[in-house]
Write a protein that holds these residues in place. Structure first.
Motif, PDB file in Angstrom:
ATOM      1  N   SER A  33      -1.592   6.522   6.665  1.00  0.00           N
ATOM      2  CA  SER A  33      -2.670   6.207   7.587  1.00  0.00           C
ATOM      3  C   SER A  33      -3.499   5.017   7.115  1.00  0.00           C
ATOM      4  O   SER A  33      -3.807   4.112   7.879  1.00  0.00           O
ATOM      5  N   ASP A  60      -4.151   6.166   0.916  1.00  0.00           N
ATOM      6  CA  ASP A  60      -4.565   7.556   1.126  1.00  0.00           C
ATOM      7  C   ASP A  60      -4.475   8.231  -0.249  1.00  0.00           C
ATOM      8  O   ASP A  60      -3.380   8.577  -0.710  1.00  0.00           O
ATOM      9  N   GLY A  86      -9.064   6.011   1.502  1.00  0.00           N
ATOM     10  CA  GLY A  86      -8.906   7.280   2.188  1.00  0.00           C
ATOM     11  C   GLY A  86      -8.905   8.432   1.203  1.00  0.00           C
ATOM     12  O   GLY A  86      -8.151   8.426   0.234  1.00  0.00           O
ATOM     13  N   PHE A  88      -7.620  11.372   1.008  1.00  0.00           N
ATOM     14  CA  PHE A  88      -6.593  12.186   1.673  1.00  0.00           C
ATOM     15  C   PHE A  88      -6.365  13.524   0.977  1.00  0.00           C
ATOM     16  O   PHE A  88      -6.316  14.573   1.622  1.00  0.00           O
ATOM     17  N   SER A 119     -13.281   6.778   3.738  1.00  0.00           N
ATOM     18  CA  SER A 119     -12.715   7.375   4.949  1.00  0.00           C
ATOM     19  C   SER A 119     -12.274   8.814   4.715  1.00  0.00           C
ATOM     20  O   SER A 119     -11.541   9.126   3.772  1.00  0.00           O
ATOM     21  N   TYR A 121     -10.954  12.338   7.268  1.00  0.00           N
ATOM     22  CA  TYR A 121      -9.947  12.515   8.304  1.00  0.00           C
ATOM     23  C   TYR A 121     -10.371  13.587   9.303  1.00  0.00           C
ATOM     24  O   TYR A 121     -10.772  14.685   8.916  1.00  0.00           O
ATOM     25  N   TYR A 124      -8.655  16.962   9.028  1.00  0.00           N
ATOM     26  CA  TYR A 124      -8.759  17.384   7.626  1.00  0.00           C
ATOM     27  C   TYR A 124      -8.241  18.797   7.385  1.00  0.00           C
ATOM     28  O   TYR A 124      -7.723  19.104   6.306  1.00  0.00           O
ATOM     29  N   ASP A 150     -10.777   8.919  10.343  1.00  0.00           N
ATOM     30  CA  ASP A 150      -9.488   8.500  10.894  1.00  0.00           C
ATOM     31  C   ASP A 150      -8.619   9.750  11.001  1.00  0.00           C
ATOM     32  O   ASP A 150      -9.068  10.854  10.660  1.00  0.00           O
ATOM     33  N   THR A 151      -7.395   9.593  11.485  1.00  0.00           N
ATOM     34  CA  THR A 151      -6.444  10.701  11.441  1.00  0.00           C
ATOM     35  C   THR A 151      -5.518  10.501  10.245  1.00  0.00           C
ATOM     36  O   THR A 151      -5.067   9.385   9.984  1.00  0.00           O
ATOM     37  N   GLY A 152      -5.255  11.570   9.524  1.00  0.00           N
ATOM     38  CA  GLY A 152      -4.423  11.474   8.331  1.00  0.00           C
ATOM     39  C   GLY A 152      -2.945  11.401   8.640  1.00  0.00           C
ATOM     40  O   GLY A 152      -2.187  10.731   7.947  1.00  0.00           O
ATOM     41  N   THR A 159      -8.203  11.539  17.167  1.00  0.00           N
ATOM     42  CA  THR A 159      -9.414  12.142  16.612  1.00  0.00           C
ATOM     43  C   THR A 159     -10.093  13.037  17.647  1.00  0.00           C
ATOM     44  O   THR A 159     -10.640  14.096  17.310  1.00  0.00           O
ATOM     45  N   GLY A 186      -8.477   6.568  14.701  1.00  0.00           N
ATOM     46  CA  GLY A 186      -7.549   7.685  14.833  1.00  0.00           C
ATOM     47  C   GLY A 186      -6.957   7.804  16.215  1.00  0.00           C
ATOM     48  O   GLY A 186      -7.374   8.639  17.014  1.00  0.00           O
TER      49      GLY A 186
END
Length: 234
Positions: A33, A60, A86, A88, A119, A121, A124, A150-152, A159, A186
């Motif tokens: 991501s 990430d 990120g 992550f 960032s 997610y 998450y 954001d989206t992972g 999102t 996202g």
């Protein structure tokens, strides 16, 4: 709202600039991501971007504060104005604070005008990472400048599928309460712009929607211009 667009090469960066992007964000989707691109790509895109601010992702990350700090410094030296990490595979506040504090020190000791973006997610729960709603307070303590969501996992889910508009408003409000800017990304689509205007983040980040819906395709100038016009429309 500022429009951040994420090219993967110099030609796409030229398209982002000519289409009206406010921030050009160098990343490498092959590595995730917020996958990191190469230092020479950051330098080359910086030359193309000119006065347009440049953002660069460093990955990430799991809990490796030393590795992340070195990567952040590398992105700063290569020319990034915003250095984005990120969180992550980070599960605790203590891990997140340690990571971000050291990244901020690494970047700010090199150039205090560079900005650090932390960032989290929106998905998450499915990737088992720290809640993005904890980032504003952690980010303020660590000294970051921007907190982002954001989206992972990039599987086409947005999102907006994981969090409600009210939850996203709370994230933006909390960020500002802690003296930080807020960014949302996202799989954002053109039809999300009215909701984003109500939420009113400082920055929105896109790639897929300005590639025609497929983030693995190339960025199109006409779609960057279309998105820029929608954001500007009263």
């Amino acid at each position: 709202m500022k429009l951040l667009v994420s090219p993967i090469n110099v030609e796409e960066a030229k398209t982002c600039k000519s289409g009206g992007a406010d921030i050009i964000d160098v990343k490498n989707p092959k590595e995730g991501s917020l996958g990191a691109n190469f230092p020479w790509m950051i330098r080359d895109v910086k030359n193309v971007a000119g006065i347009v601010p440049l953002s660069a992702t460093i990955g990430d990350f799991n809990y490796k504060p030393g590795t992340a700090s070195l990567a952040a410094l590398g992105a700063a030296v290569a020319g990034a104005d915003y250095i984005k990490v990120g969180l992550f595979d980070i599960q605790t506040r203590e891990q997140a604070l340690d990571m971000l504090t050291n990244i901020v020190r690494s970047v700010k000791e090199y150039d205090k005008n560079k900005k650090v973006v932390a960032s989290g997610y929106s998905d998450y729960k499915r990737i088992n990472s720290i809640s993005p709603f904890e980032l504003p307070s952690i980010g303020e303590k660590a000294g970051v400048d921007v907190v982002m969501m954001d989206t992972g996992i990039k599987d086409g889910r947005s999102t907006f599928e994981f969090l409600t508009e009210e939850e996203l408003k709370d994230f933006v409000s909390s960020s500002r309460d802690h003296g930080l800017q807020a960014a949302l990304a996202g799989t954002i689509k053109f039809e999300d712009i009215p909701a984003l205007k109500r939420i009113s983040p400082d920055i929105i980040g896109v790639r897929g929607c300005v590639c025609g819906g497929d983030r693995n395709s190339s960025i199109r100038k006409d779609l960057v211009e279309k998105l820029r016009a929608l954001i500007n429309r009263k």
